[in-house]
Design a protein around this motif. Structure first.
Motif, PDB file in Angstrom:
ATOM      1  N   TYR A 133       0.144  98.411 103.245  1.00  0.00           N
ATOM      2  CA  TYR A 133       0.094  99.470 102.238  1.00  0.00           C
ATOM      3  C   TYR A 133       1.212  99.302 101.208  1.00  0.00           C
ATOM      4  CZ  TYR A 133       0.407 104.183 100.240  1.00  0.00           C
ATOM      5  OH  TYR A 133       0.478 105.253  99.381  1.00  0.00           O
ATOM      6  N   ALA A 134       2.424  98.967 101.667  1.00  0.00           N
ATOM      7  CA  ALA A 134       3.533  98.768 100.734  1.00  0.00           C
ATOM      8  C   ALA A 134       3.224  97.638  99.757  1.00  0.00           C
ATOM      9  CB  ALA A 134       4.818  98.480 101.509  1.00  0.00           C
ATOM     10  N   ARG A 135       2.657  96.541 100.251  1.00  0.00           N
ATOM     11  CA  ARG A 135       2.294  95.428  99.364  1.00  0.00           C
ATOM     12  C   ARG A 135       1.206  95.844  98.377  1.00  0.00           C
ATOM     13  NH1 ARG A 135       2.446  92.567 104.288  1.00  0.00           N
ATOM     14  NH2 ARG A 135       0.158  92.527 104.372  1.00  0.00           N
ATOM     15  N   ASP A 136       0.216  96.578  98.883  1.00  0.00           N
ATOM     16  CA  ASP A 136      -0.878  96.989  98.000  1.00  0.00           C
ATOM     17  C   ASP A 136      -0.394  97.945  96.923  1.00  0.00           C
ATOM     18  OD1 ASP A 136      -2.601  95.420  99.417  1.00  0.00           O
ATOM     19  OD2 ASP A 136      -3.617  97.057 100.465  1.00  0.00           O
ATOM     20  N   ARG A 137       0.494  98.851  97.267  1.00  0.00           N
ATOM     21  CA  ARG A 137       1.051  99.763  96.256  1.00  0.00           C
ATOM     22  C   ARG A 137       1.744  98.982  95.149  1.00  0.00           C
ATOM     23  NH1 ARG A 137       1.742 105.003  96.366  1.00  0.00           N
ATOM     24  NH2 ARG A 137       3.631 104.769  95.112  1.00  0.00           N
ATOM     25  N   GLN A 138       2.500  97.971  95.515  1.00  0.00           N
ATOM     26  CA  GLN A 138       3.184  97.155  94.518  1.00  0.00           C
ATOM     27  C   GLN A 138       2.176  96.466  93.608  1.00  0.00           C
ATOM     28  OE1 GLN A 138       6.341  96.910  93.851  1.00  0.00           O
ATOM     29  NE2 GLN A 138       6.430  95.117  92.515  1.00  0.00           N
ATOM     30  N   ARG A 139       1.136  95.915  94.195  1.00  0.00           N
ATOM     31  CA  ARG A 139       0.120  95.208  93.415  1.00  0.00           C
ATOM     32  C   ARG A 139      -0.641  96.158  92.489  1.00  0.00           C
ATOM     33  NH1 ARG A 139      -5.083  94.962  94.592  1.00  0.00           N
ATOM     34  NH2 ARG A 139      -4.718  95.612  96.756  1.00  0.00           N
ATOM     35  N   ILE A 140      -0.967  97.331  92.984  1.00  0.00           N
ATOM     36  CA  ILE A 140      -1.814  98.254  92.231  1.00  0.00           C
ATOM     37  C   ILE A 140      -1.042  98.990  91.146  1.00  0.00           C
ATOM     38  CG2 ILE A 140      -3.244 100.335  92.419  1.00  0.00           C
ATOM     39  CD1 ILE A 140      -3.796  99.421  95.372  1.00  0.00           C
ATOM     40  N   PHE A 141       0.190  99.403  91.443  1.00  0.00           N
ATOM     41  CA  PHE A 141       0.881 100.362  90.571  1.00  0.00           C
ATOM     42  C   PHE A 141       2.094  99.826  89.826  1.00  0.00           C
ATOM     43  CE2 PHE A 141      -0.832 103.330  93.967  1.00  0.00           C
ATOM     44  CZ  PHE A 141      -1.872 103.815  93.177  1.00  0.00           C
ATOM     45  N   ALA A 142       2.621  98.659  90.186  1.00  0.00           N
ATOM     46  CA  ALA A 142       3.904  98.230  89.615  1.00  0.00           C
ATOM     47  C   ALA A 142       3.842  98.079  88.101  1.00  0.00           C
ATOM     48  CB  ALA A 142       4.365  96.926  90.268  1.00  0.00           C
ATOM     49  N   ALA A 143       2.817  97.426  87.579  1.00  0.00           N
ATOM     50  CA  ALA A 143       2.749  97.204  86.132  1.00  0.00           C
ATOM     51  C   ALA A 143       2.594  98.525  85.378  1.00  0.00           C
ATOM     52  CB  ALA A 143       1.604  96.253  85.794  1.00  0.00           C
ATOM     53  N   LYS A 144       1.758  99.429  85.908  1.00  0.00           N
ATOM     54  CA  LYS A 144       1.587 100.726  85.246  1.00  0.00           C
ATOM     55  C   LYS A 144       2.897 101.520  85.281  1.00  0.00           C
ATOM     56  CE  LYS A 144      -0.678 104.081  83.224  1.00  0.00           C
ATOM     57  NZ  LYS A 144      -1.796 104.773  83.888  1.00  0.00           N
ATOM     58  N   SER A 145       3.630 101.418  86.370  1.00  0.00           N
ATOM     59  CA  SER A 145       4.927 102.095  86.433  1.00  0.00           C
ATOM     60  C   SER A 145       5.882 101.546  85.378  1.00  0.00           C
ATOM     61  CB  SER A 145       5.531 101.949  87.830  1.00  0.00           C
ATOM     62  OG  SER A 145       4.741 102.620  88.799  1.00  0.00           O
ATOM     63  N   ALA A 146       5.855 100.228  85.193  1.00  0.00           N
ATOM     64  CA  ALA A 146       6.706  99.629  84.160  1.00  0.00           C
ATOM     65  C   ALA A 146       6.312 100.132  82.776  1.00  0.00           C
ATOM     66  CB  ALA A 146       6.615  98.106  84.222  1.00  0.00           C
ATOM     67  N   LEU A 147       5.008 100.234  82.514  1.00  0.00           N
ATOM     68  CA  LEU A 147       4.549 100.750  81.217  1.00  0.00           C
ATOM     69  C   LEU A 147       4.989 102.206  81.036  1.00  0.00           C
ATOM     70  CD1 LEU A 147       2.926 100.431  78.611  1.00  0.00           C
ATOM     71  CD2 LEU A 147       0.861 100.994  79.919  1.00  0.00           C
ATOM     72  N   THR A 148       4.938 102.979  82.109  1.00  0.00           N
ATOM     73  CA  THR A 148       5.394 104.366  82.041  1.00  0.00           C
ATOM     74  C   THR A 148       6.867 104.441  81.670  1.00  0.00           C
ATOM     75  OG1 THR A 148       3.745 105.012  83.692  1.00  0.00           O
ATOM     76  CG2 THR A 148       5.587 106.511  83.354  1.00  0.00           C
ATOM     77  N   TRP A 149       7.678 103.528  82.205  1.00  0.00           N
ATOM     78  CA  TRP A 149       9.093 103.510  81.864  1.00  0.00           C
ATOM     79  C   TRP A 149       9.309 103.136  80.398  1.00  0.00           C
ATOM     80  CZ3 TRP A 149      12.977 105.819  83.913  1.00  0.00           C
ATOM     81  CH2 TRP A 149      12.991 106.096  85.286  1.00  0.00           C
ATOM     82  N   VAL A 150       8.464 102.247  79.868  1.00  0.00           N
ATOM     83  CA  VAL A 150       8.555 101.921  78.443  1.00  0.00           C
ATOM     84  C   VAL A 150       8.300 103.173  77.595  1.00  0.00           C
ATOM     85  CG1 VAL A 150       7.498 100.619  76.558  1.00  0.00           C
ATOM     86  CG2 VAL A 150       7.974  99.496  78.741  1.00  0.00           C
ATOM     87  N   ILE A 151       7.277 103.951  77.966  1.00  0.00           N
ATOM     88  CA  ILE A 151       6.977 105.189  77.255  1.00  0.00           C
ATOM     89  C   ILE A 151       8.159 106.149  77.348  1.00  0.00           C
ATOM     90  CG2 ILE A 151       5.435 107.177  77.135  1.00  0.00           C
ATOM     91  CD1 ILE A 151       4.093 104.586  76.299  1.00  0.00           C
ATOM     92  N   GLN A 152       8.752 106.239  78.527  1.00  0.00           N
ATOM     93  CA  GLN A 152       9.909 107.123  78.691  1.00  0.00           C
ATOM     94  C   GLN A 152      11.077 106.690  77.799  1.00  0.00           C
ATOM     95  OE1 GLN A 152      10.184 110.008  80.433  1.00  0.00           O
ATOM     96  NE2 GLN A 152       7.992 109.780  80.789  1.00  0.00           N
ATOM     97  N   ALA A 153      11.277 105.382  77.683  1.00  0.00           N
ATOM     98  CA  ALA A 153      12.346 104.888  76.812  1.00  0.00           C
ATOM     99  C   ALA A 153      12.086 105.290  75.362  1.00  0.00           C
ATOM    100  CB  ALA A 153      12.471 103.376  76.935  1.00  0.00           C
ATOM    101  N   MET A 154      10.837 105.249  74.940  1.00  0.00           N
ATOM    102  CA  MET A 154      10.507 105.665  73.570  1.00  0.00           C
ATOM    103  C   MET A 154      10.711 107.161  73.381  1.00  0.00           C
ATOM    104  SD  MET A 154       7.206 103.404  72.440  1.00  0.00           S
ATOM    105  CE  MET A 154       7.372 101.642  72.154  1.00  0.00           C
TER     106      MET A 154
END
Length: 391
Positions: A321-342
């Motif tokens: 489950y931990a591996r799958d969470r990383q695969r499924i959500f990591a990139a979207k989480s990074a994009l969310t952080w970009v939005i937060q920075a803006m």
């Protein structure tokens, strides 16, 4: 002596994440007990704006189309800061337009819990977790407090799906303070203010206000405010509305039809989302901020991922489950952080909005990534960033 019983999977929290996990597992023949601290239906502080992909997850869950009676399609979201604005729409891999959804969480959550029960899960309302049962480093169940008194439930797996104030995460010792601390306020107004086919996200100085059409009419008004000051919630709400002229014009004169629901801080963070005998799903596994409108989809998707890990990986389910969470959500989480920075750099946000407005293809890529219809990496690539930021 406290009575006891056994089940294979104990799921704590009957929101979208918990009900999805329980339904997937019960449909596969597992013995599932789903417990909810409140009586359903119960109010939920939520922006009630869900990405297009919830339709796919609900289809996988076997809910049918009945959920659309408690939701309404929304063509997209317009992000506005002063004179700068861009309309974000959603298209899938074929280029077809897909709607986001305005969801009545009161009825939506109750519908999903009923579906879990119809799938074979046992559902116990007004039942909360008092403590976890452990054997060495492993969680082997929980002590519950229900309407008939305490009960010890032993289980092969405990799934914590009890939201951003997760009791399970706290008892496990994995809760951490959020990186970004904001106060959230949510209410409904009974009229649309002229906003019917799309939502709006208004960015002010240090805060933002989201407006989303609701099933049956009216708007969800949600805001994320700085964690400062001690003014009453009603006063903070009034000041936030008044502080953004476009929001004041939309809803400044409209009556609230529900009480103000608040959360402080909005976010939630955990040191890990799985361990021996336990998994966390939905907001219980971490929640950054509602700006990108991904919470309900992430809840449904993480509930499915947890069920898949349990069904397919056996003793290795937490690691899977931990591996799958990383695969499924990591990139979207990074994009969310970009939005937060803006959001933290208003001039950069205004610049990006102007360029996205002038470059519809780039706006389409961003919208589809935010709507979970294409990989978030597409909106993080150097080529995409250059297409937005170049003069």
């Amino acid at each position: 002596m406290i009575p006891s019983r056994r089940c294979e999977i104990l799921v704590v929290g009957a929101g979208p994440a918990g009900s999805a996990a329980a339904a997937h597992l019960a449909r596969a023949g597992r013995d599932v007990l789903l417990v909810e601290a409140h009586a359903l239906p119960r109010p939920k502080a939520c922006a009630e704006y869900a990405s297009p992909r919830i339709a796919d997850e609900l289809a996988r869950l076997g809910v049918g189309l009945g959920w659309r009676a408690v939701a309404r399609p929304i063509e997209g979201m317009e992000v506005i800061r002063g004179a700068d604005r861009v309309r974000i729409g959603y298209r899938d891999a074929t280029g077809a337009a897909r709607p986001a959804w305005g969801v009545d969480r009161l009825r939506f959550d109750a519908l999903l819990a009923r579906h879990a029960a119809a799938s074979g899960a046992e559902v116990a309302e007004r039942t909360r977790v008092i403590s976890l049962l452990r054997e060495g480093a492993s969680v082997v169940g929980a002590r519950l407090q229900g309407t008939d008194g305490p009960l010890d439930v032993r289980a092969d797996r405990v799934i914590g799906a009890d939201g951003a104030r997760s009791t399970i995460a706290r008892l496990l010792g994995v809760s951490r303070p959020p990186w970004i601390r904001r106060v959230g306020l949510i209410t409904h107004v009974g009229e649309s203010g002229g906003l019917d086919d799309h939502g709006e996200m208004h960015v002010g100085d240090g805060y933002y206000v989201g407006l989303a059409p609701l099933p049956g009419g009216g708007l969800n008004v949600g805001m994320a405010l700085p964690m400062d000051g001690r003014a009453p919630a009603a006063e903070r709400y009034r000041r936030a509305i008044a502080g953004i002229p476009a929001v004041r014009e939309r809803v400044g004169g409209l009556e609230r039809t529900t009480p103000l629901h608040g959360m402080a801080p909005i976010g939630h963070r955990v040191s890990r989302a799985a361990g021996p005998g336990w998994l966390l799903v939905g907001d219980a596994a971490g929640f950054l901020d509602p700006f990108t409108g991904e919470g309900i989809y992430r809840a449904l998707r993480s509930g499915r991922a947890a069920a898949d890990a349990i069904l397919e990986a056996g003793a290795d389910a937490p690691a899977r489950y931990a591996r799958d969470r990383q695969r499924i959500f990591a990139a979207k989480s990074a994009l969310t952080w970009v939005i937060q920075a803006m959001l933290a750099a208003p001039p950069v946000l205004g610049y990006a909005l102007r360029h996205l407005q002038a470059r519809p293809e780039a706006a389409g890529t961003l919208g589809s990534a935010l709507g979970d219809l294409r990989p978030a990496t597409d909106a993080l690539s150097p080529g995409f960033v250059a297409s937005v930021l170049r003069p």
